[in-house]
Design a protein around this motif. Sequence first.
Motif, PDB file in Angstrom:
ATOM      1  N   ILE A 154       0.815  -1.211   0.000  1.00 35.62           N
ATOM      2  CA  ILE A 154       0.000   0.000   0.000  1.00 35.62           C
ATOM      3  C   ILE A 154       0.852   1.265   0.000  1.00 35.62           C
ATOM      4  N   ASP A 155       2.100   1.162   0.556  1.00 30.85           N
ATOM      5  CA  ASP A 155       2.967   2.346   0.589  1.00 30.85           C
ATOM      6  C   ASP A 155       4.409   1.897   0.818  1.00 30.85           C
ATOM      7  N   TYR A 156       5.311   2.846   0.710  1.00 28.66           N
ATOM      8  CA  TYR A 156       6.751   2.574   0.761  1.00 28.66           C
ATOM      9  C   TYR A 156       7.411   3.709   1.537  1.00 28.66           C
ATOM     10  N   LEU A 157       8.001   3.398   2.684  1.00 30.50           N
ATOM     11  CA  LEU A 157       8.612   4.410   3.541  1.00 30.50           C
ATOM     12  C   LEU A 157      10.130   4.268   3.518  1.00 30.50           C
ATOM     13  N   MET A 158      10.801   5.391   3.331  1.00 31.04           N
ATOM     14  CA  MET A 158      12.259   5.405   3.365  1.00 31.04           C
ATOM     15  C   MET A 158      12.761   5.748   4.764  1.00 31.04           C
ATOM     16  N   LYS A 159      13.750   5.009   5.232  1.00 29.42           N
ATOM     17  CA  LYS A 159      14.386   5.317   6.513  1.00 29.42           C
ATOM     18  C   LYS A 159      15.342   6.480   6.335  1.00 29.42           C
ATOM     19  N   PRO A 160      15.513   7.321   7.337  1.00 25.89           N
ATOM     20  CA  PRO A 160      14.735   7.351   8.594  1.00 25.89           C
ATOM     21  C   PRO A 160      13.331   7.891   8.352  1.00 25.89           C
ATOM     22  N   VAL A 161      12.366   7.267   8.970  1.00 28.69           N
ATOM     23  CA  VAL A 161      10.964   7.594   8.734  1.00 28.69           C
ATOM     24  C   VAL A 161      10.515   8.687   9.696  1.00 28.69           C
ATOM     25  N   SER A 162       9.963   9.760   9.156  1.00 28.17           N
ATOM     26  CA  SER A 162       9.415  10.814  10.010  1.00 28.17           C
ATOM     27  C   SER A 162       8.015  10.423  10.463  1.00 28.17           C
ATOM     28  N   PHE A 163       7.584  10.992  11.574  1.00 29.68           N
ATOM     29  CA  PHE A 163       6.246  10.677  12.079  1.00 29.68           C
ATOM     30  C   PHE A 163       5.175  11.172  11.107  1.00 29.68           C
ATOM     31  N   GLU A 164       5.408  12.298  10.485  1.00 30.77           N
ATOM     32  CA  GLU A 164       4.436  12.835   9.525  1.00 30.77           C
ATOM     33  C   GLU A 164       4.250  11.888   8.346  1.00 30.77           C
ATOM     34  N   ARG A 165       5.345  11.372   7.815  1.00 30.78           N
ATOM     35  CA  ARG A 165       5.256  10.448   6.674  1.00 30.78           C
ATOM     36  C   ARG A 165       4.629   9.118   7.108  1.00 30.78           C
TER      37      ARG A 165
END
Length: 235
Positions: A95-106
């Motif tokens: 459903i989605d793809y998060l890049m580290k370091p991950v912010s709380f907003e993202r």
Amino acid sequence: MNYRILIVDDEPPARKLLSDYVSKVENLALAGVCSNGEEALRFLKQNPVDILLLDIRMPLMTGVDLLNELPEKPLTIFVTAYEEYALKGYELDVIDYLMKPVSFERFTKAIEKATEYLSVQVRADEKTDKPEYFFIKTDTRIVKFLFSEVQAIEAQREYIKIITPTRKVLSLVSLTNIANALPSEFVRIHRSFIINMRHIDEVQSNEVLIGKDLFPISRNYRDVFLAKLEDGKLI
């Protein structure tokens, strides 16, 4: 309602950060935290989750390998430090793809996307007509049960025992197989027990009271059970 979420990452700081983020979002319940794909595979075989926060590059079993092993995949959000895996994620319908370091907003944006998708699924399921009964074969008979009358189902080696207020019936069926056919008011609380939440009278420490019977809640299933209980309604 609370959405059950599993974190899978081989890096302790990443697991800690994501766990902290989950605790800050009102409609999330942390079902578990795993440090590798093999551990997560064992967990998911016994515990249903709604959302999977999954690292990709891990020893023993990658996140991609884990998804390929799962017959039924939770809604997945990839979390990784390697941008080249983004295309692979979309191929696997994450459903989605998060890049580290991950912010709380993202993080919250990804969760909002996932929970909106899940809520649409729930509304669609509620509109679907479902049977109110099922049949179970015993040694000599085929027995009809209403889902609403079943209090609990117990595994007894290769058999299951279906428990209602008036009868107990044995059938040569695995607990896992019947679990896949049960509606959402049923929840597994132990490797040997599934209970109908509509029949719960009390929850006593690590046991559920239904009528005069006490059913144990094991540590592996406790968090998922309590998360569902805390929703205040059946889902």
